[in-house]
Design an enzyme around this catalytic site. Sequence first.
Site, PDB file in Angstrom:
ATOM      1  N   LYS A 291       0.936   3.972  -5.131  1.00 14.37           N
ATOM      2  CA  LYS A 291       1.338   3.918  -6.544  1.00 14.37           C
ATOM      3  C   LYS A 291       0.965   2.513  -7.021  1.00 14.37           C
ATOM      4  CE  LYS A 291       3.898   2.874  -9.433  1.00 14.37           C
ATOM      5  NZ  LYS A 291       3.430   2.001 -10.527  1.00 14.37           N
TER       6      LYS A 291
ATOM      7  N   GLU B  81       7.064  -7.815   0.357  1.00 10.82           N
ATOM      8  CA  GLU B  81       6.524  -9.132  -0.018  1.00 10.82           C
ATOM      9  C   GLU B  81       6.964  -9.361  -1.461  1.00 10.82           C
ATOM     10  OE1 GLU B  81       2.311  -9.063   0.808  1.00 10.82           O
ATOM     11  OE2 GLU B  81       2.660  -9.003   2.957  1.00 10.82           O
TER      12      GLU B  81
ATOM     13  N   CYS C  19       2.049 -15.034  -6.151  1.00  9.63           N
ATOM     14  CA  CYS C  19       3.405 -15.251  -5.627  1.00  9.63           C
ATOM     15  C   CYS C  19       3.515 -16.585  -4.895  1.00  9.63           C
ATOM     16  CB  CYS C  19       3.762 -14.117  -4.682  1.00  9.63           C
ATOM     17  SG  CYS C  19       2.576 -13.985  -3.335  1.00  9.63           S
TER      18      CYS C  19
ATOM     19  N   GLU D  17      11.733 -17.575 -10.943  1.00  9.36           N
ATOM     20  CA  GLU D  17      10.278 -17.449 -10.878  1.00  9.36           C
ATOM     21  C   GLU D  17       9.747 -17.197 -12.287  1.00  9.36           C
ATOM     22  OE1 GLU D  17       8.602 -13.807  -9.217  1.00  9.36           O
ATOM     23  OE2 GLU D  17       7.220 -15.025  -8.020  1.00  9.36           O
TER      24      GLU D  17
HETATM   25  P1  NAD Z   1       7.179  -5.243 -10.098  1.00 10.43           P
HETATM   26  O1  NAD Z   1       8.246  -5.305  -9.071  1.00 10.43           O
HETATM   27  O2  NAD Z   1       7.562  -5.161 -11.524  1.00 10.43           O
HETATM   28  O3  NAD Z   1       6.234  -3.986  -9.848  1.00 10.43           O
HETATM   29  C1  NAD Z   1       5.545  -3.791  -8.637  1.00 10.43           C
HETATM   30  C2  NAD Z   1       5.311  -2.317  -8.430  1.00 10.43           C
HETATM   31  O4  NAD Z   1       6.563  -1.674  -8.238  1.00 10.43           O
HETATM   32  C3  NAD Z   1       4.644  -1.612  -9.605  1.00 10.43           C
HETATM   33  O5  NAD Z   1       3.735  -0.676  -9.100  1.00 10.43           O
HETATM   34  C4  NAD Z   1       5.808  -0.921 -10.291  1.00 10.43           C
HETATM   35  O6  NAD Z   1       5.454   0.214 -11.027  1.00 10.43           O
HETATM   36  C5  NAD Z   1       6.660  -0.536  -9.089  1.00 10.43           C
HETATM   37  N1  NAD Z   1       8.080  -0.326  -9.345  1.00 10.43           N
HETATM   38  C6  NAD Z   1       8.877  -0.937 -10.245  1.00 10.43           C
HETATM   39  N2  NAD Z   1      10.148  -0.472 -10.125  1.00 10.43           N
HETATM   40  C7  NAD Z   1      10.146   0.454  -9.136  1.00 10.43           C
HETATM   41  C8  NAD Z   1      11.145   1.272  -8.551  1.00 10.43           C
HETATM   42  N3  NAD Z   1      12.420   1.250  -8.950  1.00 10.43           N
HETATM   43  N4  NAD Z   1      10.784   2.106  -7.542  1.00 10.43           N
HETATM   44  C9  NAD Z   1       9.501   2.136  -7.100  1.00 10.43           C
HETATM   45  N5  NAD Z   1       8.516   1.393  -7.640  1.00 10.43           N
HETATM   46  C10 NAD Z   1       8.836   0.550  -8.629  1.00 10.43           C
HETATM   47  O7  NAD Z   1       6.237  -6.493  -9.808  1.00 10.43           O
HETATM   48  P2  NAD Z   1       4.982  -6.978 -10.653  1.00 10.43           P
HETATM   49  O8  NAD Z   1       5.499  -7.477 -11.951  1.00 10.43           O
HETATM   50  O9  NAD Z   1       3.940  -5.911 -10.625  1.00 10.43           O
HETATM   51  O10 NAD Z   1       4.431  -8.197  -9.755  1.00 10.43           O
HETATM   52  C11 NAD Z   1       4.854  -9.509  -9.917  1.00 10.43           C
HETATM   53  C12 NAD Z   1       5.900  -9.862  -8.867  1.00 10.43           C
HETATM   54  O11 NAD Z   1       5.382  -9.576  -7.577  1.00 10.43           O
HETATM   55  C13 NAD Z   1       6.271 -11.314  -8.833  1.00 10.43           C
HETATM   56  O12 NAD Z   1       7.642 -11.436  -8.633  1.00 10.43           O
HETATM   57  C14 NAD Z   1       5.528 -11.846  -7.611  1.00 10.43           C
HETATM   58  O13 NAD Z   1       6.081 -12.995  -7.021  1.00 10.43           O
HETATM   59  C15 NAD Z   1       5.620 -10.682  -6.706  1.00 10.43           C
HETATM   60  N6  NAD Z   1       4.548 -10.745  -5.699  1.00 10.43           N
HETATM   61  C16 NAD Z   1       4.869 -11.091  -4.418  1.00 10.43           C
HETATM   62  C17 NAD Z   1       3.875 -11.192  -3.449  1.00 10.43           C
HETATM   63  C18 NAD Z   1       4.160 -11.584  -2.023  1.00 10.43           C
HETATM   64  O14 NAD Z   1       3.260 -11.456  -1.198  1.00 10.43           O
HETATM   65  N7  NAD Z   1       5.343 -12.068  -1.706  1.00 10.43           N
HETATM   66  C19 NAD Z   1       2.556 -10.923  -3.804  1.00 10.43           C
HETATM   67  C20 NAD Z   1       2.272 -10.575  -5.124  1.00 10.43           C
HETATM   68  C21 NAD Z   1       3.282 -10.484  -6.073  1.00 10.43           C
HETATM   69  O1  6OD Z   2      -3.634 -13.191   1.005  1.00  7.95           O
HETATM   70  C1  6OD Z   2      -2.855 -12.263   1.269  1.00  7.95           C
HETATM   71  O2  6OD Z   2      -3.032 -11.508   2.236  1.00  7.95           O
HETATM   72  C2  6OD Z   2      -1.672 -12.049   0.427  1.00  7.95           C
HETATM   73  N1  6OD Z   2      -0.816 -11.102   0.841  1.00  7.95           N
HETATM   74  C3  6OD Z   2      -1.514 -12.766  -0.710  1.00  7.95           C
HETATM   75  C4  6OD Z   2      -0.424 -12.624  -1.597  1.00  7.95           C
HETATM   76  C5  6OD Z   2      -0.473 -13.220  -2.800  1.00  7.95           C
HETATM   77  C6  6OD Z   2       0.568 -13.076  -3.758  1.00  7.95           C
HETATM   78  O3  6OD Z   2       0.422 -13.037  -4.961  1.00  7.95           O
END
Ligand code: NAD
Ligand code: 6OD
Length: 484
Positions: free
Chosen positions: A176, A252, A286, A388
């Site tokens: 998804k 993550e 992130c 964040e």
């Molecule tokens: P989000 O949590 O809003 O959405 C991520 C995904 O989850 C989307 O596909 C969304 O449709 C889905 N989703 C939302 N609510 C859901 C639910 N209740 N059940 C199932 N699926 C659901 O995140 P975003 O805004 O797309 O991404 C930004 C965030 O992601 C930031 O907080 C960022 O730090 C984090 N992030 C973390 C990492 C990491 O590796 N730690 C990497 C990239 C992004």
């Molecule tokens: O480099 C990667 O494998 C990884 N998971 C990066 C995550 C980035 C977050 O926005």
Amino acid sequence: MIDHFIDGEFVEPHSGDYFPNINPATGEHIDDVAEGDVTDVDSGVDAAQRAFCGPWQALSKRKRLDALERVAHGIRARFDEFLDAEMRDTGKPRSFASKVDIPRGAANFEFFANIARSLDGKSYQTETGDGAGAVQYTTRNPLGVVGVVSPWNLPLLLLTWKVAPALAAGNCVVVKPSEETPSTASLLAEVFADAGVPDGVYNVVHGYGPDSAGQALVQHPDVAAITFTGETSTGSQIMRDCADDIKNISFELGGKNASIVFADADLDDAVAGTARSTFSNTGQVCLCSERVYVERPIYEQFVDALKARAEHLTIGDPFDEQTEMGPLISHGHREKVLGAYEKARDAGATVVTGGSVPDLDGALAEGAFVEPTIWTDLDEDAWVNTHEIFGPACHIRPFDTEDEAVELANDTDYGLCGAVWTQNLSRAHRMAHRVNAGLVWVNSWFLRDLRTPFGGVKLSGIGREGGRHSLDFYSETKTVCIKL
Ligand code: NAD
Ligand code: 6OD
């Protein structure tokens, strides 16, 4: 139209509903995307289960992994299509997406196919009372159907970071993708079909999260595990939704990462590295640094130098080779980031640079752009220092001692990564040990080796992915005991 991809075919949504896909650089409506629901997710999971029990398991491991390598080649062969699609969906500049997103999309498949080829189990010689002994050994078995829920900030990179090891371990997937960035997941479906991967191994159901395709996937009883990247609050909800079925989860999540610059650092490197770690991908990684701590003797010099970097960033058309910073992902996200800018001002921040929206002409005037922003003089408990932002902004604060730097860096609910800038080797090791995060970079940032474990502590996640750690998550280890 961007439809679901289920059982090897593009299919319309059961509801007949589509939602718009918008280019955030111009506000232009670029496509319509299938809005998935429980019925679509049921079809996807059903197809994945049939493929898991049938053609995917029937293939030898070597043939399965060869097929994944063909997927890597397929992405490379259609590099420009992936690049254009990613740039249109996200507004990220060519200079970033062509070096990071698309190459990593291909590399993830090649890397996990290779590492899975050499995976081995363990064996143990066991003594028994009768002197005959026993031999015990372990095998790894796929979980079945894995649900992949991915975000919009590095769409292809993060989706393939999960799909590739899940498939290499022998599972089938239903993904998804983020509703903001549906295109490359669908292009990838074409690559899977062309690579001869059996129908049903890779399925895509588009849609939103809560009360939509995302939640239906997470709650589906036949999904064995959920791997999720996204916001911490979403992770909490998903964890609750996985509880009844005791599903395996790998999360993550968000970060509030610190960059710590000592007076003995190479100043040019530290400034360039911090500019990258704060402004790359418009601050939507992130791993970005949103809190910067600088040792007092170089504090003012550092602030001036980072300000100069921010003010020289070329902001504009993602398709222009010269562009270094594109828009945020959407106008909705821009409202949140501008809200953070306002909170910083209200809390009495000194706005060193930025704080508003840039002046852009033509179609770009409709884009979700913001200025790269630097603040000083805020308390550590100010909203922008505790939440964040996920935009191109940081707060800089001076410190006097190593202990103080550690205390400041660790005073957060998150713990994804940290960056330390110093030329003192002993201090580098001490700080790496003391910063409470899943990953600490010294004199670098986002320097990746796919074999290393990746993940956060505290609110930044659960589990580690990367190399064998991913394959551990996407398989169950079984022990076999044979009495001799
Ligand atoms: P989000 O949590 O809003 O959405 C991520 C995904 O989850 C989307 O596909 C969304 O449709 C889905 N989703 C939302 N609510 C859901 C639910 N209740 N059940 C199932 N699926 C659901 O995140 P975003 O805004 O797309 O991404 C930004 C965030 O992601 C930031 O907080 C960022 O730090 C984090 N992030 C973390 C990492 C990491 O590796 N730690 C990497 C990239 C992004
Ligand atoms: O480099 C990667 O494998 C990884 N998971 C990066 C995550 C980035 C977050 O926005």
